[in-house]
Design a protein around this motif. Structure first.
Motif, PDB file in Angstrom:
ATOM      1  N   PRO B 221      40.932  50.071  38.748  1.00  0.00           N
ATOM      2  CA  PRO B 221      39.515  49.898  39.065  1.00  0.00           C
ATOM      3  C   PRO B 221      39.327  48.641  39.906  1.00  0.00           C
ATOM      4  O   PRO B 221      39.990  47.631  39.666  1.00  0.00           O
ATOM      5  CB  PRO B 221      38.846  49.743  37.701  1.00  0.00           C
ATOM      6  CG  PRO B 221      39.853  50.177  36.700  1.00  0.00           C
ATOM      7  CD  PRO B 221      41.202  50.003  37.302  1.00  0.00           C
ATOM      8  N   ALA B 222      38.445  48.726  40.891  1.00  0.00           N
ATOM      9  CA  ALA B 222      38.277  47.606  41.812  1.00  0.00           C
ATOM     10  C   ALA B 222      37.923  46.321  41.077  1.00  0.00           C
ATOM     11  O   ALA B 222      38.436  45.244  41.401  1.00  0.00           O
ATOM     12  CB  ALA B 222      37.192  47.949  42.836  1.00  0.00           C
ATOM     13  N   SER B 223      37.058  46.425  40.056  1.00  0.00           N
ATOM     14  CA  SER B 223      36.608  45.221  39.364  1.00  0.00           C
ATOM     15  C   SER B 223      37.786  44.424  38.798  1.00  0.00           C
ATOM     16  O   SER B 223      37.818  43.192  38.887  1.00  0.00           O
ATOM     17  CB  SER B 223      35.644  45.610  38.244  1.00  0.00           C
ATOM     18  OG  SER B 223      36.235  46.636  37.462  1.00  0.00           O
ATOM     19  N   ALA B 224      38.763  45.125  38.240  1.00  0.00           N
ATOM     20  CA  ALA B 224      39.914  44.435  37.650  1.00  0.00           C
ATOM     21  C   ALA B 224      40.898  43.969  38.717  1.00  0.00           C
ATOM     22  O   ALA B 224      41.426  42.860  38.661  1.00  0.00           O
ATOM     23  CB  ALA B 224      40.619  45.363  36.662  1.00  0.00           C
ATOM     24  N   MET B 225      41.083  44.827  39.737  1.00  0.00           N
ATOM     25  CA  MET B 225      42.113  44.532  40.729  1.00  0.00           C
ATOM     26  C   MET B 225      41.728  43.373  41.633  1.00  0.00           C
ATOM     27  O   MET B 225      42.585  42.678  42.163  1.00  0.00           O
ATOM     28  CB  MET B 225      42.351  45.758  41.628  1.00  0.00           C
ATOM     29  CG  MET B 225      42.836  46.987  40.912  1.00  0.00           C
ATOM     30  SD  MET B 225      44.344  46.689  40.026  1.00  0.00           S
ATOM     31  CE  MET B 225      45.385  46.164  41.346  1.00  0.00           C
ATOM     32  N   LEU B 226      40.429  43.192  41.857  1.00  0.00           N
ATOM     33  CA  LEU B 226      39.979  42.238  42.855  1.00  0.00           C
ATOM     34  C   LEU B 226      39.695  40.857  42.270  1.00  0.00           C
ATOM     35  O   LEU B 226      38.985  40.063  42.878  1.00  0.00           O
ATOM     36  CB  LEU B 226      38.737  42.779  43.581  1.00  0.00           C
ATOM     37  CG  LEU B 226      38.982  44.091  44.340  1.00  0.00           C
ATOM     38  CD1 LEU B 226      37.704  44.615  44.961  1.00  0.00           C
ATOM     39  CD2 LEU B 226      40.044  43.912  45.408  1.00  0.00           C
ATOM     40  N   SER B 227      40.254  40.575  41.110  1.00  0.00           N
ATOM     41  CA  SER B 227      40.068  39.238  40.544  1.00  0.00           C
ATOM     42  C   SER B 227      40.748  38.222  41.447  1.00  0.00           C
ATOM     43  O   SER B 227      41.762  38.520  42.069  1.00  0.00           O
ATOM     44  CB  SER B 227      40.674  39.176  39.150  1.00  0.00           C
ATOM     45  OG  SER B 227      42.086  39.235  39.253  1.00  0.00           O
ATOM     46  N   PRO B 228      40.179  37.011  41.555  1.00  0.00           N
ATOM     47  CA  PRO B 228      40.774  35.995  42.432  1.00  0.00           C
ATOM     48  C   PRO B 228      42.248  35.751  42.117  1.00  0.00           C
ATOM     49  O   PRO B 228      43.054  35.593  43.043  1.00  0.00           O
ATOM     50  CB  PRO B 228      39.936  34.748  42.126  1.00  0.00           C
ATOM     51  CG  PRO B 228      38.618  35.290  41.663  1.00  0.00           C
ATOM     52  CD  PRO B 228      38.922  36.564  40.946  1.00  0.00           C
ATOM     53  N   ALA B 229      42.615  35.777  40.854  1.00  0.00           N
ATOM     54  CA  ALA B 229      44.008  35.506  40.496  1.00  0.00           C
ATOM     55  C   ALA B 229      44.921  36.578  41.085  1.00  0.00           C
ATOM     56  O   ALA B 229      45.971  36.285  41.675  1.00  0.00           O
ATOM     57  CB  ALA B 229      44.148  35.465  38.974  1.00  0.00           C
ATOM     58  N   ASN B 230      44.499  37.827  40.947  1.00  0.00           N
ATOM     59  CA  ASN B 230      45.275  38.952  41.458  1.00  0.00           C
ATOM     60  C   ASN B 230      45.470  38.864  42.957  1.00  0.00           C
ATOM     61  O   ASN B 230      46.574  39.016  43.486  1.00  0.00           O
ATOM     62  CB  ASN B 230      44.516  40.245  41.124  1.00  0.00           C
ATOM     63  CG  ASN B 230      45.387  41.225  40.383  1.00  0.00           C
ATOM     64  OD1 ASN B 230      46.592  41.013  40.286  1.00  0.00           O
ATOM     65  ND2 ASN B 230      44.792  42.274  39.866  1.00  0.00           N
ATOM     66  N   LEU B 231      44.336  38.646  43.668  1.00  0.00           N
ATOM     67  CA  LEU B 231      44.374  38.610  45.122  1.00  0.00           C
ATOM     68  C   LEU B 231      45.155  37.399  45.611  1.00  0.00           C
ATOM     69  O   LEU B 231      45.900  37.490  46.585  1.00  0.00           O
ATOM     70  CB  LEU B 231      42.947  38.585  45.682  1.00  0.00           C
ATOM     71  CG  LEU B 231      42.181  39.892  45.504  1.00  0.00           C
ATOM     72  CD1 LEU B 231      40.732  39.717  45.937  1.00  0.00           C
ATOM     73  CD2 LEU B 231      42.838  41.019  46.290  1.00  0.00           C
ATOM     74  N   ALA B 232      44.990  36.266  44.933  1.00  0.00           N
ATOM     75  CA  ALA B 232      45.715  35.058  45.336  1.00  0.00           C
ATOM     76  C   ALA B 232      47.212  35.317  45.277  1.00  0.00           C
ATOM     77  O   ALA B 232      47.959  34.947  46.189  1.00  0.00           O
ATOM     78  CB  ALA B 232      45.329  33.899  44.426  1.00  0.00           C
ATOM     79  N   ALA B 233      47.647  36.003  44.221  1.00  0.00           N
ATOM     80  CA  ALA B 233      49.073  36.307  44.095  1.00  0.00           C
ATOM     81  C   ALA B 233      49.512  37.265  45.210  1.00  0.00           C
ATOM     82  O   ALA B 233      50.569  37.075  45.822  1.00  0.00           O
ATOM     83  CB  ALA B 233      49.346  36.917  42.721  1.00  0.00           C
ATOM     84  N   ALA B 234      48.678  38.287  45.496  1.00  0.00           N
ATOM     85  CA  ALA B 234      49.069  39.290  46.492  1.00  0.00           C
ATOM     86  C   ALA B 234      49.182  38.689  47.878  1.00  0.00           C
ATOM     87  O   ALA B 234      50.084  39.027  48.642  1.00  0.00           O
ATOM     88  CB  ALA B 234      48.060  40.439  46.496  1.00  0.00           C
ATOM     89  N   TYR B 235      48.251  37.803  48.237  1.00  0.00           N
ATOM     90  CA  TYR B 235      48.236  37.250  49.592  1.00  0.00           C
ATOM     91  C   TYR B 235      48.968  35.919  49.699  1.00  0.00           C
ATOM     92  O   TYR B 235      49.046  35.344  50.775  1.00  0.00           O
ATOM     93  CB  TYR B 235      46.782  37.081  50.083  1.00  0.00           C
ATOM     94  CG  TYR B 235      46.128  38.385  50.474  1.00  0.00           C
ATOM     95  CD1 TYR B 235      46.280  38.904  51.759  1.00  0.00           C
ATOM     96  CD2 TYR B 235      45.375  39.100  49.556  1.00  0.00           C
ATOM     97  CE1 TYR B 235      45.691  40.100  52.116  1.00  0.00           C
ATOM     98  CE2 TYR B 235      44.777  40.305  49.898  1.00  0.00           C
ATOM     99  CZ  TYR B 235      44.933  40.796  51.189  1.00  0.00           C
ATOM    100  OH  TYR B 235      44.358  41.981  51.543  1.00  0.00           O
ATOM    101  N   GLY B 236      49.459  35.384  48.563  1.00  0.00           N
ATOM    102  CA  GLY B 236      50.142  34.103  48.595  1.00  0.00           C
ATOM    103  C   GLY B 236      49.206  32.952  48.894  1.00  0.00           C
ATOM    104  O   GLY B 236      49.527  32.051  49.666  1.00  0.00           O
ATOM    105  N   LEU B 237      48.006  32.987  48.300  1.00  0.00           N
ATOM    106  CA  LEU B 237      47.011  31.931  48.509  1.00  0.00           C
ATOM    107  C   LEU B 237      46.806  31.174  47.206  1.00  0.00           C
ATOM    108  O   LEU B 237      47.072  31.705  46.125  1.00  0.00           O
ATOM    109  CB  LEU B 237      45.665  32.551  48.917  1.00  0.00           C
ATOM    110  CG  LEU B 237      45.538  33.147  50.313  1.00  0.00           C
ATOM    111  CD1 LEU B 237      44.214  33.879  50.437  1.00  0.00           C
ATOM    112  CD2 LEU B 237      45.664  32.067  51.368  1.00  0.00           C
ATOM    113  N   PRO B 238      46.322  29.919  47.270  1.00  0.00           N
ATOM    114  CA  PRO B 238      45.929  29.239  46.032  1.00  0.00           C
ATOM    115  C   PRO B 238      44.731  29.971  45.414  1.00  0.00           C
ATOM    116  O   PRO B 238      43.883  30.478  46.153  1.00  0.00           O
ATOM    117  CB  PRO B 238      45.543  27.828  46.488  1.00  0.00           C
ATOM    118  CG  PRO B 238      45.330  27.928  47.953  1.00  0.00           C
ATOM    119  CD  PRO B 238      46.160  29.073  48.448  1.00  0.00           C
ATOM    120  N   PRO B 239      44.638  30.031  44.075  1.00  0.00           N
ATOM    121  CA  PRO B 239      43.587  30.813  43.416  1.00  0.00           C
ATOM    122  C   PRO B 239      42.183  30.340  43.780  1.00  0.00           C
ATOM    123  O   PRO B 239      41.229  31.114  43.680  1.00  0.00           O
ATOM    124  CB  PRO B 239      43.848  30.606  41.925  1.00  0.00           C
ATOM    125  CG  PRO B 239      45.235  30.071  41.825  1.00  0.00           C
ATOM    126  CD  PRO B 239      45.557  29.398  43.128  1.00  0.00           C
TER     127      PRO B 239
END
Lengths: 311, 247
Positions: B221-239
């Motif tokens: 579900p988008a709500s769970a997947m799009l958490s800042p922590a998740n996205l930060a890990a995927a894109y290699g960015l600081p949270p």
């Protein structure tokens, strides 16, 4: 939707026919008109229609406005095969002659395509370069054959230059028949040709098998070119110029473009041939030379416009 | 039956695995965004879904039909694909371009039928570009052009709509309009999957998200997947990067 501009096109065709029938140092002597100019006009119409059709097919199937049978090497392949046939004693009345010329045209076209594709993504420039390379080699081959075999070289030289000289009525009928069949078959697939004009990727996603359509449209264009070359030798730029001109009248959709390109090509070449007979009368300029004089600057203009479009 | 079912999809590129054992399902009404860094296989995935390129392993089913066994004509009736950029040197009008979406539906030897014309007009209405119908596609702005190709895809009347970066090169207003259009299409029962460059856009209506990266994937579900922590890990960015959407 654009207005139907077919009457305009047919008027141009009628004017070109009248010009072609009336032009020449002998005036309007009925014998000359009937026995010399009429067959020649009919040959110009058939060759022009075949080349115009082939140009529209190539420009659509390759999504490349710079392509035509002359630039892709199709005409050179057909001419080389025709010259080899003449040297081997196979005359234009033989079905074997048409088969060989088609094989030459088809082989040269796919060689250009394959060479251009080697670089990966098919680009307009790569295709033109590959066509130039294939054409240059085949033309050199023809010149080699002509230089080696002296007796027939003079008449073959004019064939290679591209000109509409008297030929057997059977050859005219066969060529005209082949071109008419190609035009009819192409018209059955006009929508697939439009899809291909958006690129192979888009064509696939619109529901057209690009590999299959490519072979089909190349085959039809090569057959039409072969029939034209058998009748008139190597005449360039009709296939390049005609679709660009008639698109201004019909729009880009193949449904109107294909028949218009055939009619327009016929009118263009009949007019060019008649101009070649009158401009330096009594000397006669081959139609292939007239077309190159008009077509090469047109090609330069297309390149210039393309460069500006990308800038 | 799911509109789209992907199972065990694996694809290698230049020797390395790009997508490995990827599985997910989309149902009518789903609007999925596909996210991930450059080179993570987002665009490749869409082309695998339409069968334009073949996977090394795994299966893709559209309405239960195995994609690898489908002819392009059948495929175009099941799924429509909008490329990130379609260029043609020829001046087709917008309506002609949209009608080309009917290629797989119209009889191959006839002209377009009244039904084809009606489908094209409906697609022009849904995308809000009726006023552009007579214009050449080559005179349109990037945003208008994008809408024209979405209209072409809609004219195919397929139940699955796949879009490769439909919002790239668009200004903010058009980005928002295109996302709103896709959300409303999902609301009408289409299954929509769009590759997006900016995670923030996913908040405009996506209910599912697929995040790709380094041969791994996460789907949910988008709500769970799009958490800042998740996205930060995927894109290699600081949270706490300002580039990530706030929740």
């Amino acid at each position: 939707m654009r207005k139907n501009r077919l009457p305009l096109l047919l008027a141009a065709l009628a004017a070109a026919c009248l010009f072609s029938l009336a032009a020449g140092p002998a005036g309007l002597a009925p014998d000359i008109v009937w026995h010399l100019r009429l067959p020649r006009t009919l040959a110009a119409l058939a060759v022009g229609a075949g080349l115009g059709l082939a140009g529209a097919l190539f420009q659509g199937a390759l999504k490349n406005p710079l392509s035509d049978p002359y630039i892709l090497g199709t005409s050179s392949g057909a001419t080389a095969a025709a010259v080899l046939c003449f040297m081997a004693g196979i005359e234009r009345t033989s079905p074997l002659f048409f088969a060989a010329v088609f094989a030459g045209a088809f082989g040269a076209t796919f060689l250009s395509y394959w060479l251009a594709r080697l670089a990966g993504r098919l680009s307009d420039a790569a295709l033109v370069l590959a066509g130039v390379a294939v054409s240059a080699f085949l033309s050199a081959l023809v010149m080699l054959v002509l230089s080696a075999g002296r007796e027939r070289s003079f008449s073959l030289f004019y064939f290679v230059l591209g000109g509409l000289y008297p030929s057997e009525p059977g050859v005219l009928a066969a060529s005209a028949g082949i071109i008419a069949v190609c035009a009819a078959l192409a018209m059955l697939r006009w929508r697939a040709l439009d899809a291909m004009a958006l690129g192979e990727d888009s064509a696939y996603h619109l529901g057209v098998d690009p590999a299959r359509e490519r072979v089909l449209f190349f085959s039809l264009a090569c057959a039409a070119t072969s029939a034209a070359v058998a009748l008139g030798g190597t005449i360039g730029f009709v296939g390049l110029m005609t679709p660009h001109i008639v698109r201004l009248l019909t729009g880009p959709s193949a449904r109107a473009l294909l028949p218009a390109a055939a009619v327009g090509g016929a009118a263009l070449l009949a007019a060019a041939d008649a101009a070649g007979r009158t401009l330096f009368s009594p000397a006669e300029i081959p139609a292939g030379v007239v077309m190159a004089l008009a077509g090469a600057p047109f090609f330069m203009w297309l390149l210039w416009r393309g460069a500006r479009g990308r800038a | 039956m799911p509109a789209l079912r992907v199972s065990g999809l694996t694809f290698s590129y230049n020797g390395g695995p790009l997508l490995q054992d990827l599985s997910f399902e989309l149902h009518p009404g789903d609007f999925m965004c596909v996210l991930g860094p450059n080179g993570s296989g987002k665009s490749t995935l869409l082309r695998l879904l339409t069968g334009y390129i073949k996977p090394a392993a795994g299966s893709v089913r559209l309405a239960g039909e195995e994609v690898s066994a489908l002819k392009p004509g059948r495929l175009a009736r099941l799924a429509a694909y909008v490329a990130s950029e379609t260029a043609t040197p020829y001046d087709f009008s917008v309506r002609e371009m949209v009608l080309l979406g009917r290629t797989a539906r119209a009889g191959f030897w006839r002209g377009y039928s009244a039904a084809d014309g009606a489908a094209a007009d409906l697609a022009l209405q849904e995308t809000g570009i009726v006023r552009l119908a007579g214009r050449s596609v080559n005179t349109l702005s990037t945003g208008e052009r994008q809408l024209a190709f979405i209209a072409q895809a809609l004219a195919q009347e397929a139940k699955v709509l796949l879009l490769d970066e439909p919002t790239s090169h668009l200004d903010l207003k058009y980005k928002s309009d295109v996302m709103g259009l896709l959300r409303s299409l999902a609301g009408k029962g289409l299954a929509v999957a769009a590759v997006l460059h900016e995670p923030a856009l996913a908040a405009l209506g996506c209910n599912k998200a697929l995040v790709l990266g380094a041969g791994r994937y996460a789907f949910g579900p988008a709500s769970a997947m799009l958490s800042p922590a998740n996205l930060a890990a995927a894109y290699g960015l600081p949270p706490d990067s300002p580039l990530l959407p706030k929740q």
